[in-house]
Design a protein around this motif. Structure first.
Motif, short mmCIF file in Angstrom:
data_model
loop_
_atom_site.label_atom_id
_atom_site.label_comp_id
_atom_site.label_asym_id
_atom_site.label_seq_id
_atom_site.Cartn_x
_atom_site.Cartn_y
_atom_site.Cartn_z
N ALA A 1 -82.13 -44.12 -17.77
CA ALA A 1 -82.84 -42.81 -18.13
C ALA A 1 -82.65 -41.74 -16.94
CB ALA A 1 -84.20 -43.23 -18.68
N HIS A 2 -82.06 -42.07 -15.82
CA HIS A 2 -81.84 -41.08 -14.74
C HIS A 2 -80.89 -41.44 -13.91
CE1 HIS A 2 -84.48 -38.85 -11.36
NE2 HIS A 2 -83.02 -39.08 -11.13
N THR A 3 -79.78 -40.65 -14.15
CA THR A 3 -78.29 -40.66 -13.22
C THR A 3 -78.05 -39.18 -13.04
OG1 THR A 3 -76.54 -40.55 -14.67
CG2 THR A 3 -77.83 -42.54 -14.60
N ASP B 1 -68.33 -37.81 -1.27
CA ASP B 1 -69.59 -38.75 -1.21
C ASP B 1 -70.08 -38.44 0.25
OD1 ASP B 1 -68.65 -40.49 1.49
OD2 ASP B 1 -66.82 -39.85 0.75
N ARG B 2 -71.19 -39.22 0.55
CA ARG B 2 -72.12 -38.92 1.79
C ARG B 2 -72.33 -39.98 2.30
NH1 ARG B 2 -76.15 -35.61 -1.97
NH2 ARG B 2 -77.43 -36.04 -0.36
N ALA B 3 -71.27 -40.71 2.69
CA ALA B 3 -71.20 -42.08 3.42
C ALA B 3 -71.57 -41.62 4.90
CB ALA B 3 -69.98 -42.74 3.26
N ALA C 1 -86.16 -30.65 -13.24
CA ALA C 1 -86.52 -29.87 -12.08
C ALA C 1 -86.88 -30.74 -10.99
CB ALA C 1 -87.58 -28.70 -12.24
N PHE C 2 -86.33 -30.48 -9.53
CA PHE C 2 -86.61 -31.31 -8.54
C PHE C 2 -87.81 -30.87 -7.86
CE2 PHE C 2 -84.55 -33.20 -4.37
CZ PHE C 2 -85.62 -34.24 -4.09
N CYS C 3 -89.06 -31.14 -8.14
CA CYS C 3 -90.27 -30.62 -7.37
C CYS C 3 -90.67 -31.55 -6.36
CB CYS C 3 -91.35 -30.62 -8.65
SG CYS C 3 -92.96 -30.01 -8.11
N ALA D 1 -83.90 -48.37 -6.43
CA ALA D 1 -82.84 -48.25 -5.78
C ALA D 1 -82.86 -47.07 -4.82
CB ALA D 1 -81.66 -48.38 -6.46
N THR D 2 -83.65 -46.03 -5.05
CA THR D 2 -83.56 -45.08 -4.07
C THR D 2 -84.59 -45.29 -3.04
OG1 THR D 2 -83.27 -43.64 -6.30
CG2 THR D 2 -84.14 -42.75 -3.96
N SER D 3 -85.64 -45.99 -3.11
CA SER D 3 -86.38 -46.43 -2.33
C SER D 3 -85.65 -47.28 -1.26
CB SER D 3 -87.59 -47.11 -2.47
OG SER D 3 -88.46 -46.15 -3.51
N CYS E 1 -78.61 -43.01 -10.02
CA CYS E 1 -77.09 -43.19 -9.30
C CYS E 1 -76.69 -41.65 -9.04
CB CYS E 1 -75.95 -43.60 -10.47
SG CYS E 1 -74.24 -43.79 -9.60
N ASN E 2 -76.41 -41.51 -7.62
CA ASN E 2 -75.95 -40.13 -7.13
C ASN E 2 -75.43 -40.47 -5.70
OD1 ASN E 2 -77.94 -39.18 -4.81
ND2 ASN E 2 -79.39 -40.24 -6.15
N PRO E 3 -74.90 -39.52 -5.14
CA PRO E 3 -74.02 -39.86 -3.89
C PRO E 3 -75.20 -39.62 -2.56
CG PRO E 3 -73.68 -37.74 -4.66
CD PRO E 3 -74.46 -38.29 -5.57
N GLY E 4 -76.28 -39.33 -2.83
CA GLY E 4 -77.00 -38.87 -1.80
C GLY E 4 -78.07 -39.89 -1.19
N THR E 5 -78.73 -40.65 -2.34
CA THR E 5 -79.77 -41.48 -2.51
C THR E 5 -80.03 -42.60 -2.88
OG1 THR E 5 -81.28 -40.32 -4.18
CG2 THR E 5 -81.32 -39.16 -1.63
N SER E 6 -78.80 -43.07 -3.95
CA SER E 6 -78.80 -44.33 -4.54
C SER E 6 -77.31 -44.43 -5.23
CB SER E 6 -80.05 -44.18 -5.76
OG SER E 6 -80.08 -45.46 -6.36
O1 NIG Z 1 -83.00 -38.18 -7.61
N1 NIG Z 1 -84.07 -36.32 -6.06
C1 NIG Z 1 -83.37 -35.46 -6.34
N2 NIG Z 1 -82.02 -35.67 -6.53
C2 NIG Z 1 -81.56 -36.99 -6.28
C3 NIG Z 1 -80.98 -36.93 -4.87
C4 NIG Z 1 -80.04 -36.01 -4.58
C5 NIG Z 1 -79.16 -35.99 -3.51
O2 NIG Z 1 -79.40 -35.95 -2.32
O3 NIG Z 1 -77.99 -35.73 -3.77
C6 NIG Z 1 -82.62 -38.15 -6.46
O4 NIG Z 1 -82.79 -38.77 -5.42
#
Ligand code: NIG
Ligand code: FE
Length: 387
Positions: A67-69, A76-78, A196-198, A272-274, A300-305
């Motif tokens: 439910a969150h990708t 990529d952000r290697a 929204a990313f709060c 997986a983000t933590s 699932c995202n290229p920055g944090t997970s």
């Molecule tokens: O869920 N928190 C906001 N968005 C992503 C990460 C965004 C990024 O760094 O690309 C997340 O962790």
């Protein structure tokens, strides 16, 4: 929308056919018709010919609902990941580098990236995937991201559920005006939800409130990234607005947990983000004890997970959150469905979509017991065997 008999299951998650008997799942027209003991199968389906999948004494669970990708991205952000391994802190502004790569990619490149990642999700047992925009950050680029999700949906067996996340950052002072006045009108028809990313370095509570209220006026279900990097008040806002979900919640407080429970907001937890950020883990037990419905997702995202694996997420939920195997599988299936406000997925009661996974073992505890290993034997989507 296929017919299928999934035969000789050792056990079926959420269904008791009694007496430790092997079970069969009957899928007719893509929907679960019944789950019965093997011995009662002929009574249930009659003498006709049915396609069959032999579970060979292994366990069956519903398909995972992720439910969150953030599956729509390029680049990529290697290098950023390596810098963090060397001690650098994560900052939300890193999103901008993925924005640049995503804007530079063609429509076909965006579509094929989504299709490739969705195939990896499916292979890991995920049959429904929520997909957020948010690496466009202009009206045209956000719309293009959602068009890519729409077009990718026709090219994968997984179901894609689109969310508008134009408010992934607030890079300029009048950016929220742009989201509300221009992006939402241009993008709403392509999305089901508005996110929204709060957080620190992203949106304030007041900015997130404005975006989510405007999204709701366009018929979009509100959901929010809240309390990921610090406690800023996003969870309380989720309760106030009646969001479908509040996601991350690493820094959620006791009063927040009570408010989320009272408002029926699903907590979407992203271990997986933590893990990837080497940060603190969300207090999953506290949320469950407060009566909050918990979902597990990959983020699932290229920055944090950068993972599509729900089995890996379940391993983390057991080892790092201390959930038991039943709690983790429930959160990865019915929990995800609740976050998406869907009653037709995430379970195997009659009428549910014929979306299921045959685990490579007699019990779903095998998932958490084998972290990072391939524990999936078969995946079925709408009654069709896709793995
Ligand atoms: O869920 N928190 C906001 N968005 C992503 C990460 C965004 C990024 O760094 O690309 C997340 O962790
Ligand atoms: Fe996210």
């Amino acid at each position: 929308m296929a017919d299928l008999l999934v035969r000789r299951a050792a056990r079926v998650f959420g269904v008791d056919v009694g007496g430790g008997a092997l079970a069969a799942v009957v899928i007719a027209g893509g929907r679960v018709a019944a789950v019965v003991p093997e011995a009662g199968l002929r009574d249930a389906v009659g003498a006709g010919e049915w396609p069959e999948l032999d579970a060979r004494g292994r366990a069956v669970i519903p398909g995972f609902v992720d439910a969150h990708t953030h599956l729509v991205f390029a680049g990529d952000r290697a290098a950023e990941f390596e810098a963090r391994l060397a001690g650098r802190r994560y900052e939300a502004a890193g999103i901008q580098s993925t924005v640049a790569a995503t804007r530079a990619a063609s429509h076909d490149e965006l579509v094929s990236g989504i299709v490739r990642r969705a195939a990896a999700c499916l292979a890991g047992g995920t049959t429904t995937i929520e997909v957020k925009s948010g690496y466009g950050l202009s009206t045209q680029a956000e719309r293009r991201c959602l068009e890519a999700v729409r077009d990718a949906a026709g090219l994968t067996s997984a179901e894609l559920v689109p969310t508008f996340l134009g408010a992934h950052l607030a890079p300029e002072p009048d950016y929220i005006d742009l989201v509300v006045d221009e992006m939402l009108p241009a993008c709403a028809e392509l999305a089901v939800s508005c996110d929204a990313f709060c957080d620190v370095g992203a949106l304030t509570v007041a900015q997130a409130r404005r975006v989510l209220e405007a999204g709701r006026a366009f018929g979009l279900v509100p959901r929010i990234h809240a309390e990921e990097l610090d406690h800023t008040g996003g969870a309380a806002l989720a309760a106030e607005l009646g969001c479908a979900s509040a996601d991350h919640l690493v820094y959620v407080t006791d009063p927040d947990a009570s408010a989320l429970a009272a408002a029926g907001v699903v907590a979407v937890l992203l271990p997986a983000t933590s893990f990837s950020l080497r940060s603190r883990y969300a207090p999953a037990r506290k949320l469950l004890d407060a009566g909050v419905t918990v979902a597990l997702a990959t983020d699932c995202n290229p920055g944090t997970s950068y993972t599509t694996s729900m089995p890996f997420v379940i391993s983390l939920a057991c080892s790092a959150y201390g959930l038991d195997a039943d709690e983790a599988v429930r959160a990865a299936t019915a929990g995800g469905a609740a976050a998406l406000r869907r009653s037709d997925i995430g379970h195997l009661q009659p009428g549910a979509r014929g979306d299921l996974v045959v685990i490579d073992g007699e019990h779903w505890v095998e998932i958490a017991y084998h972290p990072g290993m391939d524990v999936i034997a078969h995946v079925v989507k709408d009654g069709a065997v896709v793995r």
